[in-house]
Design an enzyme around this catalytic site. Sequence first.
Site, short mmCIF file in Angstrom:
data_model
loop_
_atom_site.label_atom_id
_atom_site.label_comp_id
_atom_site.label_asym_id
_atom_site.label_seq_id
_atom_site.Cartn_x
_atom_site.Cartn_y
_atom_site.Cartn_z
CG ASN A 15 -1.97 -1.11 1.16
OD1 ASN A 15 -2.02 -1.86 0.19
ND2 ASN A 15 -2.79 -1.21 2.19
CB THR A 39 -15.04 39.52 -29.41
OG1 THR A 39 -15.79 40.46 -30.18
CG2 THR A 39 -13.83 40.23 -28.80
CB SER A 64 -7.95 14.06 -49.42
OG SER A 64 -9.05 13.31 -49.88
CE LYS A 121 -9.55 18.88 -47.64
NZ LYS A 121 -10.38 17.73 -47.19
CG ASN A 175 -6.97 17.15 -44.86
OD1 ASN A 175 -7.58 18.08 -45.39
ND2 ASN A 175 -7.10 15.90 -45.28
CD GLU A 200 -8.56 18.26 -38.73
OE1 GLU A 200 -9.05 19.07 -39.53
OE2 GLU A 200 -8.42 17.05 -39.01
CE LYS A 233 -1.03 1.07 -10.03
NZ LYS A 233 -1.84 1.49 -8.85
#
Length: 464
Positions: free
Chosen positions: A111, A156, A278, A284, A286, A291, A326
């Site tokens: 422990n 904003t 792509s 493309k 990306n 992401e 853990k």
Amino acid sequence: MKEKLWAGRFSKASNQIADDFNSSIHVDSRMYRQDITGSLAHAAMLTAQGILAQQDYEQIVSGLEGILQDLDSGVLTIDPQAEDIHMFVEAELTQRIGDAGKRLHTARSRNDQVALDLRLYLRDAVREIRIQLDHLIAAVLEQAKANTDAIMPGYTHLQRAQPVTFAHHLLAYAMMFTRDVARLSDAVKRMNLCPLGSCALAGTTYDTDRMLTAKTLGFDGITLNSIDGVSDRDFCVELLSAMSVIMMHLSRFSEEIVLWSSWEFKFVELDDSFTTGSSIMPQKKNPDMAELVRGKTGRVYGDLMGTLTMLKGLPLAYNKDMQEDKEAIFDAVDTVHHCLEVFVPMVESMTALKDNMYAAAQKGFINATDLADYLVKQGMPFRSAYKIVGQLVAKCIREGRVLEDLPLEEYRALSPLFGPELYQTIDLHTCVEKRISAGGTGMASVQVQIDYITHFLAQEESKE
């Protein structure tokens, strides 16, 4: 299969399914170095207190150092059938040196042993994450220094609001990351107390010296209550919280990078090596790394919420539920590490497209506040100035023009306070530079921010 070290109480072997369910070796095996380090310190303390004979101590040290060397080199592999890393190391030690190995567990329990190993492991992990954050702050700083003259629209509500420099915008993230470093540092302060010697929950009848163990292992002190020493996982929750905030900051930055690199914004160009293509659309490019970082944020949030939920109903002291800590904390550590690992070079290699930023800043009437301030400085109340400028903006929108294009007589038709100097006032470079308040986007203020981050990094370097 080796006999379990706790087998004496039981008259029959445990079910194999139960064994597999109970085992944590697949998770906690990564703490083998911390487990052995803690055992070496514990053995030294027992010897200093006369609890362990010198001959046994020398055998234990030799055996543990041999196990560590063999695990590091790959000569020894961790037995997946072992219940946990503590029992694997003890069983291996006993197999190598005999009865002396059986004496190592005197005056401790699994422990307090696991509580120690986890603190040692996380202390090391935090040090690595702090270094990564420092590298990210440095990368953001370099981008900011290279773009103090790049004017872009500040937003904003994701609507163009006022002109700022790209440097000013980037430095907002640098400030966030410095707070992340501070949070990690604070978490370590509360983590850096040694629980070893708490034993199962009540301490021990042996005359141990817990402070000696703590000092040997680089702790600031000991946990003062043995029940708390084995049952506390606040340090996991606090670190998970700090890492969740790191991921939140990375995710916000990622979202902006995704937007900035789109054709709709085109404020930045990501290096090809940190983008993907792509399978069907050849045009493309990306921003997959950004992401993925954004997506993995939810994973770390889940680790935090899972740990909080696991702990919320536990009575004192140790319960097997706590074995679940853990998997969550290690997953969060790994996720933050991998995200920072890719984020730093992505930011370093990112190119700011200053002309596109400036072109976007010229649209959206983001100099309208400056025009209102111009009238206020001529003596007009702000609310009156606000209304007049709003009328001018509406006129421009109807006629497809911008404030800079309106002739002076059209301005003066709404107020005689307008003079020819208004055009200089609403020039974007002027709008940026005259924001002289502390923390603003003016050149002098941005330089103060750059100096602050530079000093912060210098202090961080001195701590390593």
